[in-house]
Design an enzyme around this catalytic site. Structure first.
Site, PDB file in Angstrom:
ATOM      1  N   LYS A 198      11.431 -24.119 -10.578  1.00 13.92           N
ATOM      2  CA  LYS A 198      11.661 -25.333  -9.784  1.00 13.92           C
ATOM      3  C   LYS A 198      13.119 -25.329  -9.337  1.00 13.92           C
ATOM      4  O   LYS A 198      14.002 -24.942 -10.122  1.00 13.92           O
ATOM      5  CB  LYS A 198      11.367 -26.559 -10.659  1.00 13.92           C
ATOM      6  CG  LYS A 198      11.460 -27.900  -9.946  1.00 13.92           C
ATOM      7  CD  LYS A 198      11.106 -29.045 -10.892  1.00 13.92           C
ATOM      8  CE  LYS A 198      10.995 -30.380 -10.176  1.00 13.92           C
ATOM      9  NZ  LYS A 198      10.609 -31.474 -11.089  1.00 13.92           N
TER      10      LYS A 198
ATOM     11  N   SER B 241       6.861 -34.416  -9.182  1.00  8.63           N
ATOM     12  CA  SER B 241       7.792 -33.824  -8.244  1.00  8.63           C
ATOM     13  C   SER B 241       7.787 -32.286  -8.246  1.00  8.63           C
ATOM     14  O   SER B 241       8.276 -31.682  -7.291  1.00  8.63           O
ATOM     15  CB  SER B 241       9.214 -34.296  -8.569  1.00  8.63           C
ATOM     16  OG  SER B 241       9.620 -33.831  -9.842  1.00  8.63           O
TER      17      SER B 241
ATOM     18  N   SER C 127       6.156 -35.417 -13.809  1.00  5.59           N
ATOM     19  CA  SER C 127       6.310 -34.387 -12.767  1.00  5.59           C
ATOM     20  C   SER C 127       5.835 -32.983 -13.106  1.00  5.59           C
ATOM     21  O   SER C 127       5.861 -32.114 -12.234  1.00  5.59           O
ATOM     22  CB  SER C 127       7.773 -34.304 -12.342  1.00  5.59           C
ATOM     23  OG  SER C 127       8.035 -35.338 -11.451  1.00  5.59           O
TER      24      SER C 127
HETATM   25  N1  GLN Z   1       6.868 -39.633 -10.034  1.00  3.04           N
HETATM   26  C1  GLN Z   1       7.923 -39.953 -10.934  1.00  3.04           C
HETATM   27  C2  GLN Z   1       9.115 -40.451 -10.166  1.00  3.04           C
HETATM   28  O1  GLN Z   1       9.073 -40.461  -8.997  1.00  3.04           O
HETATM   29  C3  GLN Z   1       8.207 -38.829 -11.842  1.00  3.04           C
HETATM   30  C4  GLN Z   1       9.313 -37.934 -11.431  1.00  3.04           C
HETATM   31  C5  GLN Z   1       9.563 -36.842 -12.432  1.00  3.04           C
HETATM   32  O2  GLN Z   1       8.906 -36.727 -13.476  1.00  3.04           O
HETATM   33  N2  GLN Z   1      10.574 -36.051 -12.141  1.00  3.04           N
HETATM   34  O3  GLN Z   1      10.065 -40.848 -10.736  1.00  3.04           O
END
Ligand code: GLN
Length: 467
Positions: A82, A157, A181
Site C-alpha cells: 500500500k 482504503s 481498511s
Molecule cells: N473507512 C474508514 C475511514 O474512512 C477506515 C479507514 C482506514 O481504516 N484506513 O476512516
C-alpha cells in the site's frame, strides 16, 4: 506460465524448477501490463528492484536448494505495498498530491522484514489518499475498480492492495486498517484480509493516519498465506515502542464462537446475513459451540471512531507543511481537509470535553464489552460490511453514507483487537461475500486456527477475478 495461487505452490514451483523467480516476475508484470489500465491498482511499479531481488532469489535456490527456504520463509513471494509504506528509493505518495514526488530515504520495518524474508517487491498500490475512505474513490490518482465487476468499488482504503490480489497482480499485499481498511476491501474483493492486534506489527515507516487506531496487516488468497506473512512481520521493533510480542493464549478446551446480536443490524443485506450464518454453521458442523452474545455499546463505535480518528488525523497531518518535504497544504484533497476541520473542532477548547473526552470514555465501554464477551467465547463471527461492494459514485458525494460503511469494522479498531476477513462465496449479482472473525487481543493463533479450519472444511480454492 500459469501463476501459482499460494505461497506453498510458489515455493514448490521454484524448488522443482517449474519456473524461476525471474519468470515469476515476468508473469506478474505481464498481467499488470495487460489488465491494470482498467483496474488502476498500482501507482508505482518497481520493475528494476523486482528483477534484482528475483535474481538474488534464483541464486540462493541454486546455491542452497531447499535449505534456502529455511532462512527465508517468504523466498520468491511477490508482494505489493500500500502506498502508505515507506520504501527506500521508491516513490511513496499516500495517494495524495501532497507527496506526489516523495522518495523516502528509508523503508518501513514491515517492508524490510518482508525483504529480509526473501519477498520480491513489485510496487506500490493505490488507496484512498492518506487512507481516508472506504471505496478507493478518495485517491488523488483516480479510483481503483473492483476486478470482479468494474462498475463497483473494490472497498477502501487499501483499495489497490485488495484489487491487486484478486486480479492476480501480486501474491500478497500489505495494508493498514484504522477503521476497516483491510477487512472491508478484502471482503469486497473476495480475498483474505487480516488486521492484527493493535501494536503487534510495527508501524515504523508507515504514514500515520490515526495513531491509536492504526494497525498494519496483510492480504492474501488464503488464511494460511496471511498467517505466514504475519509470522514474518510481527514482533518487537526497537523503532516502535508500542510493539509487543504476542503472548501465547490459553485454552485447549472446546472452542466457542459468539454471534453478537448487535452486528445483525437493520439494513444488513439479506445475502450478507445468510452467508455469515452459513459460515457459523460450518464451524458448528466441526464441533464448535455457537453462543449468542451481546456487545451493547456497539452502536456507539462509529461515533467514537469519527471523533477520535479525525482528532488524531488532524494532529498527524500537521507535519505536512510543505517545508521539509512534500507540496504545500493547498494540495490536500477535500476529504483530508474535512477530517482536519472535524479533528481540530473536537479538540478545540470548549468542545474537547463534550466530544473528544466523552468519546474516550465511551471507547472504554466498548473495550469492556469485548472483554466481557471474550470471557465467554474464544472468537466472534460477524459481517464485515452491511452490503457487498457498492457502485462507483454511489456514496462518493455523501461523506456520511461513506462513513457508515465502517459501522461493522470500526469497533475492532476502537478496542485494538484482531480481525480476520474471510471470503465465503458470491452474491446473486456475482459480487464477493464473506465474514470476519474477531478475537481478544493477542488471540491471533486462535483466529488463524479457525480461519484455516473453515477453509479446509469448505474446500476453499483461491479464485481469480478474471483470466
Ligand atoms: N473507512 C474508514 C475511514 O474512512 C477506515 C479507514 C482506514 O481504516 N484506513 O476512516
Amino acid at each position: 506460465m500459469e501463476i501459482p495461487l499460494t505461497i506453498k505452490e510458489t515455493q514448490e514451483g521454484l524448488i522443482k524448477k517449474k519456473f524461476s523467480a525471474v519468470q515469476l516476475v515476468d508473469a506478474y508484470l505481464a498481467r499488470i501490463e495487460k489488465f491494470d489500465k482498467d483496474i488502476n491498482s498500482f501507482l508505482t511499479l518497481s520493475e528494476e528492484m523486482a528483477y534484482l531481488q528475483a535474481k538474488e532469489v534464483d541464486k540462493k535456490i541454486e546455491e542452497l536448494g531447499e535449505a534456502a527456504f529455511d532462512k527465508n520463509p517468504l523466498l520468491g513471494v511477490v508482494v505489493a505495498h500500500k502506498d502508505l509504506f515507506l520504501t527506500k528509493g521508491l516513490r511513496t505518495t499516500a495517494a495524495s498530491k501532497v507527496l506526489e514526488n516523495f522518495v523516502p530515504v528509508y523503508s518501513a520495518t514491515v517492508v524490510k522484514r518482508l525483504e529480509d524474508a526473501g519477498a520480491i517487491t513489485l510496487g506500490k498500490t493505490n488507496c484512498d489518499a492518506w487512507a481516508h475512505g472506504a471505496s478507493g474513490e478518495n485517491s488523488d490518482f483516480g479510483s481503483t475498480k473492483n476486478p470482479w465487476q468494474k462498475e463497483y468499488v473494490p472497498g477502501g482504503s487499501s483499495s489497490g492492495s485488495a484489487a491487486a490480489i484478486s486480479a492476480q497482480f501480486s501474491l500478497i499485499a500489505t495494508g493498514t486498517d484504522t477503521g476497516g481498511s483491510i477487512r472491508q476491501p478484502a471482503n469486497f474483493c473476495g480475498i483474505v484480509g487480516f488486521k492484527p492486534t493493535y501494536g503487534v506489527v510495527p508501524r515504523y515507516g508507515v504514514i500515520a493516519m490515526a495513531s491509536s487506531l492504526d494497525s498494519v496487516g496483510h492480504f492474501g488468497m488464503t488464511v494460511d498465506d496471511v498467517e505466514k506473512v504475519f509470522e514474518v512481520t510481527k514482533g518487537e521493533d526497537e523503532r516502535d515502542s508500542t510493539v509487543k510480542n504476542i503472548r501465547s493464549n490459553k485454552s485447549n478446551s472446546k472452542i466457542k464462537i459468539g454471534i453478537p446480536k448487535e452486528y445483525f443490524i437493520k439494513g444488513l443485506d439479506s445475502e450478507v446475513e445468510k452467508s455469515v450464518k452459513e459460515a457459523a454453521d460450518i464451524f458448528k458442523s466441526q464441533g464448535i459451540e455457537l453462543v449468542n452474545i451481546s456487545l451493547p455499546h456497539t452502536k456507539y463505535a462509529i461515533s467514537v471512531y469519527y471523533i477520535v480518528q479525525p482528532a488524531e488525523v488532524s494532529s498527524n497531518l500537521g507535519r505536512y507543511d510543505g517545508i521539509r518535504y512534500g507540496k504545500n497544504r493547498d494540495s490536500f484533497g477535500d476529504e483530508a481537509k474535512r477530517r482536519i476541520m472535524l479533528g481540530t473542532y473536537v479538540l478545540s477548547a470548549g468542545y474537547y470535553d463534550a466530544y473528544y473526552l466523552k468519546a474516550q470514555k465511551v471507547r472504554s465501554k466498548i473495550i469492556e464489552d469485548f472483554e466481557d464477551a471474550f470471557n465467554k467465547v474464544d472468537a466472534i463471527i460477524a459481517p464485515v460490511s452491511p452490503t457487498p461492494a457498492f457502485k462507483l459514485g454511489e456514496k462518493a458525494e455523501d461523506p456520511l453514507q461513506m462513513y457508515l460503511a465502517d459501522v461493522l469494522t470500526a469497533a475492532a479498531n476502537v478496542a485494538g483487537i484482531p480481525g480476520l476477513a474471510i471470503p465465503s462465496g458470491f452474491s446473486s449479482k456475482g459480487l464477493p461475500l464473506g465474514f470476519q472473525l474477531m478475537g481478544a487481543r493477542f488471540s491471533e493463533p486462535t483466529l488463524f486456527k479457525l480461519g484455516k479450519l473453515y477453509q479446509r472444511t469448505v474446500g476453499w480454492k483461491p479464485k481469480i477475478a478474471f483470466q
